[in-house]
Write a protein that holds these residues in place. Structure first.
Motif, mmCIF file in Angstrom:
data_model
loop_
_atom_site.group_PDB
_atom_site.id
_atom_site.type_symbol
_atom_site.label_atom_id
_atom_site.label_comp_id
_atom_site.label_asym_id
_atom_site.label_seq_id
_atom_site.Cartn_x
_atom_site.Cartn_y
_atom_site.Cartn_z
ATOM 1 N N ALA B 148 -120.982 -96.671 -19.991
ATOM 2 C CA ALA B 148 -120.184 -97.106 -18.847
ATOM 3 C C ALA B 148 -119.932 -98.605 -18.894
ATOM 4 C CB ALA B 148 -120.879 -96.737 -17.555
ATOM 5 N N TYR B 195 -99.967 -98.167 -11.754
ATOM 6 C CA TYR B 195 -101.271 -97.860 -11.156
ATOM 7 C C TYR B 195 -101.198 -96.536 -10.390
ATOM 8 C CZ TYR B 195 -105.572 -98.578 -8.471
ATOM 9 O OH TYR B 195 -106.810 -98.438 -7.915
ATOM 10 N N ILE B 199 -103.397 -93.000 -10.955
ATOM 11 C CA ILE B 199 -104.387 -92.422 -10.033
ATOM 12 C C ILE B 199 -103.794 -91.308 -9.171
ATOM 13 C CG2 ILE B 199 -105.824 -94.509 -9.935
ATOM 14 C CD1 ILE B 199 -104.551 -95.045 -7.183
ATOM 15 N N ASP B 224 -111.220 -88.875 -13.794
ATOM 16 C CA ASP B 224 -111.462 -89.225 -12.391
ATOM 17 C C ASP B 224 -112.909 -89.653 -12.171
ATOM 18 O OD1 ASP B 224 -108.914 -88.498 -12.051
ATOM 19 O OD2 ASP B 224 -109.291 -86.618 -10.991
ATOM 20 N N LYS B 225 -113.810 -89.002 -12.905
ATOM 21 C CA LYS B 225 -115.231 -89.257 -12.702
ATOM 22 C C LYS B 225 -115.668 -90.544 -13.401
ATOM 23 C CE LYS B 225 -117.927 -86.169 -14.600
ATOM 24 N NZ LYS B 225 -118.782 -86.849 -15.590
ATOM 25 N N ASP B 226 -115.099 -90.786 -14.574
ATOM 26 C CA ASP B 226 -115.630 -91.864 -15.415
ATOM 27 C C ASP B 226 -114.924 -93.205 -15.265
ATOM 28 O OD1 ASP B 226 -117.376 -90.018 -16.415
ATOM 29 O OD2 ASP B 226 -116.173 -89.548 -18.196
ATOM 30 N N VAL B 227 -113.657 -93.174 -14.881
ATOM 31 C CA VAL B 227 -112.903 -94.423 -14.927
ATOM 32 C C VAL B 227 -113.428 -95.428 -13.885
ATOM 33 C CG1 VAL B 227 -111.093 -93.819 -13.246
ATOM 34 C CG2 VAL B 227 -110.565 -95.360 -15.160
ATOM 35 N N THR B 228 -113.450 -96.679 -14.275
ATOM 36 C CA THR B 228 -113.908 -97.727 -13.356
ATOM 37 C C THR B 228 -112.705 -98.588 -12.962
ATOM 38 O OG1 THR B 228 -114.313 -99.349 -15.081
ATOM 39 C CG2 THR B 228 -116.105 -97.805 -14.614
ATOM 40 N N PRO B 229 -112.818 -99.346 -11.888
ATOM 41 C CA PRO B 229 -111.701 -100.220 -11.500
ATOM 42 C C PRO B 229 -111.316 -101.196 -12.606
ATOM 43 C CG PRO B 229 -113.312 -100.089 -9.735
ATOM 44 C CD PRO B 229 -113.903 -99.384 -10.914
ATOM 45 N N LEU B 232 -109.235 -99.407 -15.085
ATOM 46 C CA LEU B 232 -107.883 -99.189 -14.542
ATOM 47 C C LEU B 232 -107.038 -100.442 -14.655
ATOM 48 C CD1 LEU B 232 -108.391 -97.023 -11.334
ATOM 49 C CD2 LEU B 232 -106.914 -96.500 -13.260
#
Lengths: 550, 245
Positions: B148, B195, B199, B224-229, B232
């Motif tokens: 992560a 963006y 999302i 959806d579970k793994d992506v971080t801001p 993105l």
């Protein structure tokens, strides 16, 4: 949507760094300060309610006034407690997001009742304090009962979170929640609840006594001195009354930790933290010495208590011997040469005292001795008039003698049995001491019913050094609380949640005892600066209004 | 003076698959005194008050339990320590393959070699099959994972590949795959629109493409579970620079 993404993302960052002191010390300081304030805020309503009730039943207005004065210390402290709690929560979310997220996933159902109870506590607290004299006594007492029930429930919920970190339950092998109730009702939850409840009373009493000592030293009139002397005595009495059963509650907690995971028990008492228990022994020994000294000084203001003065030197000698035994370490830090001369790291003579058989015996006798000091203080100006008085005195003496002999015999037996048997021997020691104190108290109550009063208690006529002893006791209690809080948290070593979630941060190591003691000392200093500020704010209530030409 | 010592998390000893038994003994000793924390309770050459003395255990192990070889007994002692408890002691030991000790199978074999060497002759090898397996131990909840954190350091293109965006979108040519080409997406969409497209892909769907496909694909890939801001932001920045040249 953006907000939701941010929340999800927050959980993906494992740790964030706090500037200058680092995350661990920042959380440590705020958490400990919050705990100290919470202990004070939860404890004072307990004894304020009891004192108010005594005033209600006896009709003695002094008790009502005293209970009101104790309660007046709560208002500002409550705000500080809540603020520190909020800061702690924010810091956990920011600095330890993944760990906090995991705890939230386990305990999410407990936050609703916690929030509601906190709201209720605010309602009860302010109506109890500001409603003093505004309601009928029974209604007011009921408000106090409500305040205590709600406060205790809040503490129990919060205790579940931290107890879970040490002895997690209610989860499957992968750490997923199976049952919220089982997670709450984890292995050491109830021992922590009981230990904290007693320790809070001890701490709250000591802080309130120190407040009274401070006011006594600044008092201008005889009446003021008498009032604050009495308040200090009551506060100290509360603290010592709670101190006597506290080691037993601590022992229960320790044995439950040991029973949950023996390895954690080893770390606690025989590993990384064993020397902290020597420091603890020194501090508790000082507490016992200080508490007894205060009682002996207090006897000087009781007309008729002179006849008991001759016993003080024996009591002092007993406590000192017990103190020395209790503070004897199991092994000594020595150079190789020194160790060779001693024949090992154990001292050839004193080494025999550094084991639990000797220490348990010493602490039990120390508790009994302190109880005897209190008994002498209590009967200082009284002479029993009941027909069976000689028999009563003999029965009390016999109970003490038999108990002390029994405790010593059990202690000696402990050297000759296997470890598995030895661990269980402290139970009969504890039960015998508790039974002795309860039975002697019951006899004493009936023995001194309608007793002849041979002199007055000259409240206010106590040496100033007695007040400094109250400060000493309050600081020592606070320091002890900080150190033991560190041990309770630190015994998980490099685990956030023992055996479930590892601490992989840069602080995933146990610091030296010197470092830990320094941090705790700084926290204690900050706490006293804060609490003195609180007391100053409370005192403003009684100051005259400002006038332009004054 | 009160001892001043920092206690750090135990480090794993190196245990290789090609180790000789002698090397395993050395590694096993290191594990026993370190990660294994055996000597928190056990003693060596003195009667233990908490757990049995390990001196001579290599000799005793073979005759401790009927029908058990020394390896069987030592393995059982590590995996199921409460199955046989030496007289006079309490069943305080936790299985060594579970948390907090969490020995791996090779580490367990090394510890057995070391224990055999205490008064006996080690016979265990890295190929010895035990009745138990440390691999079945539950994993602990991750307080952090390298993945992560390191994914946050990936470039936009690397993230594009990690989340398999290239399976449906072309970055290099204005050609249509399962999804529209992103070759010149920086000219067509603002950063906010890119963006939003990531999302909430169904918010605006270009004519000719089916709603719900991208959302379902991303969900299946664990996006959806793994992506971080941070990821993105990196991806939006990367795509906004695709101007078709």
């Amino acid at each position: 949507m953006l907000f939701a993404q941010s929340q999800e993302g927050g959980a993906d960052v494992a740790y964030r760094e706090f500037p200058f002191v680092g995350s661990r010390i920042a959380i440590w300081a705020i958490g400990e300060l919050h705990l100290m304030y919470a202990a004070f805020v939860l404890a004072v309503p307990m004894f304020a309610l009891i004192i108010e009730f005594i005033g209600y039943k006896t009709g003695d207005k002094r008790y009502d006034k005293l209970a009101h004065e104790f309660t007046s210390l709560l208002s500002v402290s409550f705000s500080f407690t809540a603020t520190l709690g909020a800061i702690l929560t924010f810091m956990l979310m920011i600095l330890y997001p993944r760990f906090t997220s995991y705890l939230l996933s386990i305990f999410d159902k407990t936050f609703w009742p916690y929030g509601l109870l906190f709201f209720a506590e605010a309602g009860f607290l302010y109506s109890y304090y500001y409603g003093w004299g505004k309601f009928s006594p029974r209604v007011h007492l009921l408000l106090g009962v409500g305040l205590n029930i709600v406060g205790t429930a809040i503490m129990f919920i919060a205790n579940a979170w931290l107890a879970f970190m040490t002895s997690p339950s209610g989860i499957d092998e992968a750490g997923n929640l199976v049952s919220t109730w089982d997670a709450v009702n984890n292995y050491i939850w109830m021992p922590i609840n009981i230990h904290r409840m007693i320790a809070n009373v001890c701490f709250g009493g000591a802080i309130a006594a120190a407040y009274a000592g401070f006011k006594f030293l600044g008092a201008k009139t005889k009446e003021e001195k008498a009032h604050y002397d009495w308040m200090g005595y009551v506060g100290n009495f509360i603290a010592i009354s709670a101190l006597l059963p506290l080691p037993f509650a601590g022992y229960w907690l320790g044995s439950e930790i040991y029973a949950y995971r023996a390895q954690m028990g080893m770390v606690l008492m025989g590993g990384a933290f064993s020397w902290l228990f020597i420091i603890q022994a020194v501090l508790i020994g000082m507490l016992f010495l200080g508490a007894n000294y205060y009682l002996w000084l207090g006897m000087e203001r009781i007309e008729g208590a002179e006849k008991y003065k001759k016993f003080v030197k024996y009591l002092l000698a007993t406590i000192t011997v017990c103190f020395v035994v209790w503070a004897t370490p199991h092994s000594l830090v020595a150079t190789v040469e020194e160790a060779r001369k001693m024949g090992g790291t154990h001292h050839p003579v004193l080494g025999i005292l550094g084991v639990m058989s000797a220490k348990n015996t010493a602490v039990n006798i120390m508790i009994l001795t302190t109880y005897i000091s209190f008994l002498l203080y209590r009967r200082g100006n009284k002479v029993a008039t009941v027909s069976w008085a000689p028999l009563g005195h003999s029965a009390q003496f016999l109970i003490f003698a038999v108990t002390i002999i029994f405790v010593i015999i059990i202690g000696v037996v402990g050297y000759f049995v296997e470890a598995s048997v030895r661990i269980g021997l402290s139970v009969p020691q504890v039960i015998s001491v508790l039974s002795a104190m309860i039975s002697v108290t019951i006899i004493d109550i009936f023995l001194f019913r309608n007793a002849r009063i041979v002199g007055q208690i000259r409240w206010g006529e106590i040496p100033a050094r007695a007040q400094y002893m109250l400060f000493f006791l309050a600081v020592t209690f606070t320091w002890l609380m900080g150190l033991m809080g560190y041990v309770r948290s630190g015994l998980r070593l490099h685990w956030h949640v023992y055996e479930v979630m590892k601490d992989t941060s840069v602080d995933a190591y146990t610091p030296t005892l010197g470092f830990a003691s320094t941090v705790v000392s700084c926290i204690v200093i900050i706490f006293f600066i804060f609490i003195m500020f609180n007391f100053w704010l409370t005192g403003l209530l009684h100051k005259k209004d400002w006038e332009p030409n004054a | 003076m009160v001892p001043q010592k920092e206690t750090h998390p135990p480090e794993s000893a190196e245990v290789r698959e090609d180790m000789s038994t002698e090397e395993m003994v050395v590694a096993g000793e290191k594990i026993s005194t370190g990660k294994g924390t055996c000597f928190l309770c056990h003693t060596m050459g003195a009667e233990g008050s908490r757990a049995p003395d390990l001196a001579g255990v290599g000799r005793r192990a073979a005759s401790r339990k009927e029908g058990f070889s020394d390896i069987d007994y030592l393995a059982e002692s590590l995996f199921e320590p409460s199955a046989y408890v030496v007289d006079g002691y309490n069943p305080i030991m936790t299985p060594a393959h579970k948390a907090p000790i969490s020995l791996t199978q090779p580490e367990t074999l090394a510890v057995i070699a070391y224990l055999q060497s205490l008064g006996g002759a080690p016979t265990v090898t890295m190929k010895t099959k035990l009745k138990y397996s440390a691999d079945a131990a539950p994993t602990v909840v991750a307080s952090s994972d390298g993945a992560a954190v390191s994914y946050d350091n990936l470039s936009g293109e690397e993230l594009f590949n990690k989340y398999a965006c290239m399976a449906c979108h072309s970055l290099t040519d204005p050609i249509q795959l399962l999804g529209p080409s992103l070759y010149d997406v920086g000219n067509r969409l603002s950063r906010a629109e890119i963006y939003e497209s990531i999302i909430d892909p169904d918010a605006v769907v270009i004519e000719g493409f089916v709603k719900g496909v991208m959302g379902a694909t991303l969900q299946g890939a664990g996006f959806d579970k793994d992506v971080t801001p941070q990821q993105l932001r990196t991806m939006v920045e990367f795509l906004s620079e695709k101007k078709g040249s």
